[in-house]
Design a protein around this motif. Structure first.
Motif, PDB file in Angstrom:
ATOM      1  N   LYS A  30     -12.536  -9.492   5.040  1.00 46.35           N
ATOM      2  CA  LYS A  30     -11.879  -8.488   4.190  1.00 46.35           C
ATOM      3  C   LYS A  30     -10.536  -8.057   4.781  1.00 46.35           C
ATOM      4  CE  LYS A  30     -15.715  -6.235   1.807  1.00 46.35           C
ATOM      5  NZ  LYS A  30     -16.476  -4.977   1.680  1.00 46.35           N
ATOM      6  N   GLU A  31     -10.541  -7.799   6.098  1.00 49.85           N
ATOM      7  CA  GLU A  31      -9.302  -7.387   6.756  1.00 49.85           C
ATOM      8  C   GLU A  31      -8.240  -8.475   6.657  1.00 49.85           C
ATOM      9  OE1 GLU A  31     -10.420  -6.273  10.723  1.00 49.85           O
ATOM     10  OE2 GLU A  31     -11.467  -4.474  10.039  1.00 49.85           O
ATOM     11  N   LYS A  32      -8.648  -9.734   6.888  1.00 45.15           N
ATOM     12  CA  LYS A  32      -7.705 -10.849   6.782  1.00 45.15           C
ATOM     13  C   LYS A  32      -7.165 -10.938   5.358  1.00 45.15           C
ATOM     14  CE  LYS A  32      -6.929 -13.459  10.342  1.00 45.15           C
ATOM     15  NZ  LYS A  32      -5.585 -13.465  10.889  1.00 45.15           N
ATOM     16  N   HIS A  33      -8.050 -10.792   4.390  1.00 47.18           N
ATOM     17  CA  HIS A  33      -7.655 -10.860   2.989  1.00 47.18           C
ATOM     18  C   HIS A  33      -6.644  -9.751   2.670  1.00 47.18           C
ATOM     19  CE1 HIS A  33      -7.911 -11.435  -1.310  1.00 47.18           C
ATOM     20  NE2 HIS A  33      -8.137 -10.155  -1.438  1.00 47.18           N
ATOM     21  N   GLU A  35      -4.643  -8.221   4.790  1.00 47.04           N
ATOM     22  CA  GLU A  35      -3.388  -8.540   5.472  1.00 47.04           C
ATOM     23  C   GLU A  35      -2.582  -9.562   4.669  1.00 47.04           C
ATOM     24  OE1 GLU A  35      -4.128  -9.901   9.452  1.00 47.04           O
ATOM     25  OE2 GLU A  35      -5.239  -8.084   9.984  1.00 47.04           O
ATOM     26  N   GLU A  36      -3.275 -10.611   4.224  1.00 49.11           N
ATOM     27  CA  GLU A  36      -2.604 -11.661   3.445  1.00 49.11           C
ATOM     28  C   GLU A  36      -2.077 -11.107   2.129  1.00 49.11           C
ATOM     29  OE1 GLU A  36      -1.805 -14.795   4.404  1.00 49.11           O
ATOM     30  OE2 GLU A  36      -2.574 -14.162   6.343  1.00 49.11           O
ATOM     31  N   LYS A  39       1.096  -9.232   2.849  1.00 54.66           N
ATOM     32  CA  LYS A  39       2.201 -10.165   3.107  1.00 54.66           C
ATOM     33  C   LYS A  39       2.715 -10.756   1.793  1.00 54.66           C
ATOM     34  CE  LYS A  39       0.728 -11.689   7.694  1.00 54.66           C
ATOM     35  NZ  LYS A  39       0.174 -12.830   8.448  1.00 54.66           N
ATOM     36  N   LEU A  40       1.781 -11.157   0.934  1.00 56.11           N
ATOM     37  CA  LEU A  40       2.180 -11.728  -0.354  1.00 56.11           C
ATOM     38  C   LEU A  40       2.935 -10.700  -1.204  1.00 56.11           C
ATOM     39  CD1 LEU A  40      -0.941 -13.837  -1.349  1.00 56.11           C
ATOM     40  CD2 LEU A  40       1.338 -14.699  -0.815  1.00 56.11           C
ATOM     41  N   GLU A  41       2.472  -9.472  -1.166  1.00 55.27           N
ATOM     42  CA  GLU A  41       3.137  -8.411  -1.935  1.00 55.27           C
ATOM     43  C   GLU A  41       4.564  -8.199  -1.427  1.00 55.27           C
ATOM     44  OE1 GLU A  41       4.002  -5.612  -4.715  1.00 55.27           O
ATOM     45  OE2 GLU A  41       2.254  -6.933  -4.662  1.00 55.27           O
ATOM     46  N   LYS A  42       4.739  -8.190  -0.102  1.00 57.82           N
ATOM     47  CA  LYS A  42       6.084  -8.035   0.474  1.00 57.82           C
ATOM     48  C   LYS A  42       6.976  -9.201   0.059  1.00 57.82           C
ATOM     49  CE  LYS A  42       4.942  -5.277   4.537  1.00 57.82           C
ATOM     50  NZ  LYS A  42       4.856  -5.237   5.998  1.00 57.82           N
ATOM     51  N   THR A  43       6.429 -10.412   0.146  1.00 59.19           N
ATOM     52  CA  THR A  43       7.184 -11.596  -0.257  1.00 59.19           C
ATOM     53  C   THR A  43       7.562 -11.514  -1.729  1.00 59.19           C
ATOM     54  OG1 THR A  43       6.030 -12.923   1.397  1.00 59.19           O
ATOM     55  CG2 THR A  43       7.136 -14.128  -0.371  1.00 59.19           C
ATOM     56  N   HIS A  44       6.627 -11.100  -2.546  1.00 53.45           N
ATOM     57  CA  HIS A  44       6.875 -10.956  -3.983  1.00 53.45           C
ATOM     58  C   HIS A  44       7.983  -9.938  -4.237  1.00 53.45           C
ATOM     59  CE1 HIS A  44       5.684  -9.532  -8.130  1.00 53.45           C
ATOM     60  NE2 HIS A  44       5.944 -10.799  -8.302  1.00 53.45           N
ATOM     61  N   GLN A  45       7.943  -8.824  -3.517  1.00 54.98           N
ATOM     62  CA  GLN A  45       8.979  -7.800  -3.671  1.00 54.98           C
ATOM     63  C   GLN A  45      10.354  -8.341  -3.262  1.00 54.98           C
ATOM     64  OE1 GLN A  45       8.731  -4.858  -5.125  1.00 54.98           O
ATOM     65  NE2 GLN A  45       6.561  -5.230  -5.528  1.00 54.98           N
ATOM     66  N   LYS A  46      10.401  -9.123  -2.171  1.00 60.44           N
ATOM     67  CA  LYS A  46      11.667  -9.712  -1.724  1.00 60.44           C
ATOM     68  C   LYS A  46      12.212 -10.672  -2.786  1.00 60.44           C
ATOM     69  CE  LYS A  46      10.762  -9.486   3.230  1.00 60.44           C
ATOM     70  NZ  LYS A  46      10.425 -10.264   4.425  1.00 60.44           N
ATOM     71  N   ILE A  47      11.333 -11.473  -3.343  1.00 60.23           N
ATOM     72  CA  ILE A  47      11.760 -12.430  -4.369  1.00 60.23           C
ATOM     73  C   ILE A  47      12.308 -11.686  -5.586  1.00 60.23           C
ATOM     74  CG2 ILE A  47      10.914 -14.148  -6.053  1.00 60.23           C
ATOM     75  CD1 ILE A  47       8.998 -15.109  -3.792  1.00 60.23           C
TER      76      ILE A  47
END
Length: 52
Positions: A30-33, A35-36, A39-47
């Motif tokens: 759950k914690e790994k999920h 975290e991932e 990270k994906l949300e941050k990447t999505h926001q950058k895009i």
């Protein structure tokens, strides 16, 4: 009879230890999920910002 009680206690301890280790594994996944997902949300926001 006394021996059976000790065996029963050992089996209960073993089951408890197994359930804890399964719960620990679930928490790690759950914690790994989470975290991932962050990270994906941050990447999505950058895009979205770059495409903007």
């Amino acid at each position: 009879m006394l021996f059976q009680l000790f065996v029963k206690k050992d089996e209960e301890k073993e089951q408890f230890a197994r359930s804890i280790s399964v719960e620990d594994l679930i928490m790690v996944v759950k914690e790994k999920h989470e975290e991932e997902a962050k990270k994906l949300e941050k990447t999505h926001q950058k895009i979205l910002f770059l495409v903007g």
